[in-house]
Design a protein around this motif. Structure first.
Motif, PDB file in Angstrom:
ATOM      1  N   ARG A 104      20.886   4.191  -8.254  1.00 30.35           N
ATOM      2  CA  ARG A 104      21.040   4.137  -6.798  1.00 30.35           C
ATOM      3  C   ARG A 104      19.697   4.298  -6.116  1.00 30.35           C
ATOM      4  N   GLN A 105      19.568   3.637  -4.975  1.00 31.76           N
ATOM      5  CA  GLN A 105      18.336   3.672  -4.183  1.00 31.76           C
ATOM      6  C   GLN A 105      17.141   3.411  -5.086  1.00 31.76           C
ATOM      7  N   TYR A 106      17.116   2.223  -5.649  1.00 28.87           N
ATOM      8  CA  TYR A 106      16.123   1.864  -6.659  1.00 28.87           C
ATOM      9  C   TYR A 106      15.097   0.887  -6.078  1.00 28.87           C
ATOM     10  N   PRO A 107      13.802   1.229  -6.129  1.00 30.15           N
ATOM     11  CA  PRO A 107      12.769   0.337  -5.581  1.00 30.15           C
ATOM     12  C   PRO A 107      12.635  -0.954  -6.401  1.00 30.15           C
ATOM     13  N   ILE A 108      12.653  -2.084  -5.704  1.00 35.07           N
ATOM     14  CA  ILE A 108      12.411  -3.397  -6.314  1.00 35.07           C
ATOM     15  C   ILE A 108      11.471  -4.139  -5.371  1.00 35.07           C
ATOM     16  N   GLY A 109      10.241  -4.331  -5.814  1.00 42.90           N
ATOM     17  CA  GLY A 109       9.244  -4.948  -4.934  1.00 42.90           C
ATOM     18  C   GLY A 109       9.094  -4.101  -3.684  1.00 42.90           C
ATOM     19  N   PRO A 110       9.065  -4.740  -2.506  1.00 39.05           N
ATOM     20  CA  PRO A 110       8.896  -3.981  -1.266  1.00 39.05           C
ATOM     21  C   PRO A 110      10.214  -3.397  -0.735  1.00 39.05           C
ATOM     22  N   PHE A 111      11.314  -3.583  -1.463  1.00 40.95           N
ATOM     23  CA  PHE A 111      12.632  -3.157  -0.991  1.00 40.95           C
ATOM     24  C   PHE A 111      13.208  -2.050  -1.862  1.00 40.95           C
ATOM     25  N   ILE A 112      14.220  -1.387  -1.326  1.00 36.85           N
ATOM     26  CA  ILE A 112      14.964  -0.391  -2.092  1.00 36.85           C
ATOM     27  C   ILE A 112      16.419  -0.832  -2.094  1.00 36.85           C
ATOM     28  N   ALA A 113      16.924  -1.139  -3.289  1.00 37.94           N
ATOM     29  CA  ALA A 113      18.313  -1.578  -3.433  1.00 37.94           C
ATOM     30  C   ALA A 113      19.231  -0.363  -3.399  1.00 37.94           C
ATOM     31  N   ASP A 114      20.377  -0.503  -2.727  1.00 37.09           N
ATOM     32  CA  ASP A 114      21.334   0.611  -2.692  1.00 37.09           C
ATOM     33  C   ASP A 114      21.781   0.958  -4.110  1.00 37.09           C
ATOM     34  N   PRO A 157       7.370  10.486   3.338  1.00 36.88           N
ATOM     35  CA  PRO A 157       7.048   9.831   2.065  1.00 36.88           C
ATOM     36  C   PRO A 157       6.475   8.439   2.290  1.00 36.88           C
ATOM     37  N   THR A 158       5.493   8.105   1.474  1.00 35.91           N
ATOM     38  CA  THR A 158       4.873   6.800   1.604  1.00 35.91           C
ATOM     39  C   THR A 158       5.091   5.928   0.371  1.00 35.91           C
ATOM     40  N   LEU A 159       5.274   6.539  -0.781  1.00 36.19           N
ATOM     41  CA  LEU A 159       5.513   5.770  -1.987  1.00 36.19           C
ATOM     42  C   LEU A 159       6.973   5.335  -2.037  1.00 36.19           C
ATOM     43  N   PRO A 160       7.254   4.137  -2.578  1.00 34.76           N
ATOM     44  CA  PRO A 160       8.656   3.699  -2.694  1.00 34.76           C
ATOM     45  C   PRO A 160       9.522   4.723  -3.436  1.00 34.76           C
ATOM     46  N   ARG A 161       8.954   5.355  -4.465  1.00 32.33           N
ATOM     47  CA  ARG A 161       9.691   6.352  -5.229  1.00 32.33           C
ATOM     48  C   ARG A 161      10.122   7.513  -4.329  1.00 32.33           C
ATOM     49  N   ASP A 162       9.209   7.980  -3.464  1.00 32.25           N
ATOM     50  CA  ASP A 162       9.520   9.092  -2.569  1.00 32.25           C
ATOM     51  C   ASP A 162      10.559   8.690  -1.527  1.00 32.25           C
ATOM     52  N   THR A 163      10.446   7.479  -1.013  1.00 37.70           N
ATOM     53  CA  THR A 163      11.425   6.978  -0.054  1.00 37.70           C
ATOM     54  C   THR A 163      12.800   6.875  -0.707  1.00 37.70           C
ATOM     55  N   ALA A 164      12.851   6.376  -1.941  1.00 35.84           N
ATOM     56  CA  ALA A 164      14.115   6.261  -2.667  1.00 35.84           C
ATOM     57  C   ALA A 164      14.747   7.636  -2.868  1.00 35.84           C
ATOM     58  N   ARG A 165      13.954   8.619  -3.211  1.00 41.70           N
ATOM     59  CA  ARG A 165      14.468   9.980  -3.392  1.00 41.70           C
ATOM     60  C   ARG A 165      15.070  10.514  -2.085  1.00 41.70           C
ATOM     61  N   LYS A 166      14.380  10.258  -0.992  1.00 36.91           N
ATOM     62  CA  LYS A 166      14.870  10.696   0.314  1.00 36.91           C
ATOM     63  C   LYS A 166      16.200  10.014   0.640  1.00 36.91           C
ATOM     64  N   LEU A 167      16.294   8.727   0.354  1.00 34.76           N
ATOM     65  CA  LEU A 167      17.536   7.991   0.619  1.00 34.76           C
ATOM     66  C   LEU A 167      18.683   8.489  -0.260  1.00 34.76           C
ATOM     67  N   ARG A 168      18.389   8.852  -1.500  1.00 35.56           N
ATOM     68  CA  ARG A 168      19.441   9.371  -2.389  1.00 35.56           C
ATOM     69  C   ARG A 168      20.017  10.673  -1.845  1.00 35.56           C
ATOM     70  N   ARG A 169      19.159  11.492  -1.239  1.00 31.96           N
ATOM     71  CA  ARG A 169      19.628  12.762  -0.678  1.00 31.96           C
ATOM     72  C   ARG A 169      20.446  12.554   0.597  1.00 31.96           C
ATOM     73  N   GLY A 170      20.231  11.428   1.271  1.00 34.58           N
ATOM     74  CA  GLY A 170      20.913  11.190   2.547  1.00 34.58           C
ATOM     75  C   GLY A 170      21.880  10.030   2.511  1.00 34.58           C
ATOM     76  N   GLN A 171      22.633   9.900   1.430  1.00 36.13           N
ATOM     77  CA  GLN A 171      23.559   8.775   1.309  1.00 36.13           C
ATOM     78  C   GLN A 171      24.651   8.821   2.370  1.00 36.13           C
ATOM     79  N   THR A 172      25.104   7.622   2.764  1.00 39.75           N
ATOM     80  CA  THR A 172      26.220   7.513   3.693  1.00 39.75           C
ATOM     81  C   THR A 172      27.526   7.817   2.955  1.00 39.75           C
ATOM     82  N   GLU A 173      28.592   8.011   3.703  1.00 41.39           N
ATOM     83  CA  GLU A 173      29.903   8.258   3.101  1.00 41.39           C
ATOM     84  C   GLU A 173      30.301   7.096   2.183  1.00 41.39           C
TER      85      GLU A 173
END
Length: 125
Positions: free
Chosen positions: A42-52, A5-21
């Motif tokens: 959760r895993q919400y894009p803000i600017g160039p970052f993704i907040a947990d 994934p290259t878009l922040p939205r796609d990266t956030a979706r990937k992170l939501r699927r792979g959350q830590t314990e």
């Protein structure tokens, strides 16, 4: 060939699927307006970052850091500075804090929410 994934939205979706314990444990306490009736994302894009986790109404960001963050304190601080400059308050917790002391972590979040003003919502007529 695998798709990265290259878009922040796609990266956030990937992170939501792979959350830590720790992220899963905290999300179970934040989701569905359980924290003072506020909505967290959760895993919400803000600017160039993704907040947990973020509550947009109060502009509170919660970051849950693993051991890899012990070596990247400068990077984390510049990230937090960017988010503070954008008007957000940032709370950071270590994974082990969330896993071992979830009630204390939730209380610290609740305390922070008491200090952060909510955005005034326009009511529909």
């Amino acid at each position: 060939m695998s798709f990265e994934p290259t878009l922040p939205r796609d990266t956030a979706r990937k992170l939501r699927r792979g959350q830590t314990e720790a992220e899963q444990k905290l999300w179970a306490r934040l989701r569905r307006h359980q924290m003072k009736g506020l909505q967290f994302r959760r895993q919400y894009p803000i600017g160039p970052f993704i907040a947990d986790f973020v509550c947009l109404e109060t502009k509170l960001i919660i970051e849950v850091d693993g051991s890899q963050h012990a070596d990247q304190t400068d990077r984390d601080e510049s990230r937090s500075e960017f988010l503070r400059d954008a008007g957000y308050k940032v709370l950071r917790f270590w994974n082990y804090e969330v896993i071992r002391e979830i009630d204390l972590v939730v209380q610290r979040i609740a305390d922070a929410l008491e200090l952060v003003p909510r955005k005034i919502r326009k009511q529909r007529l």
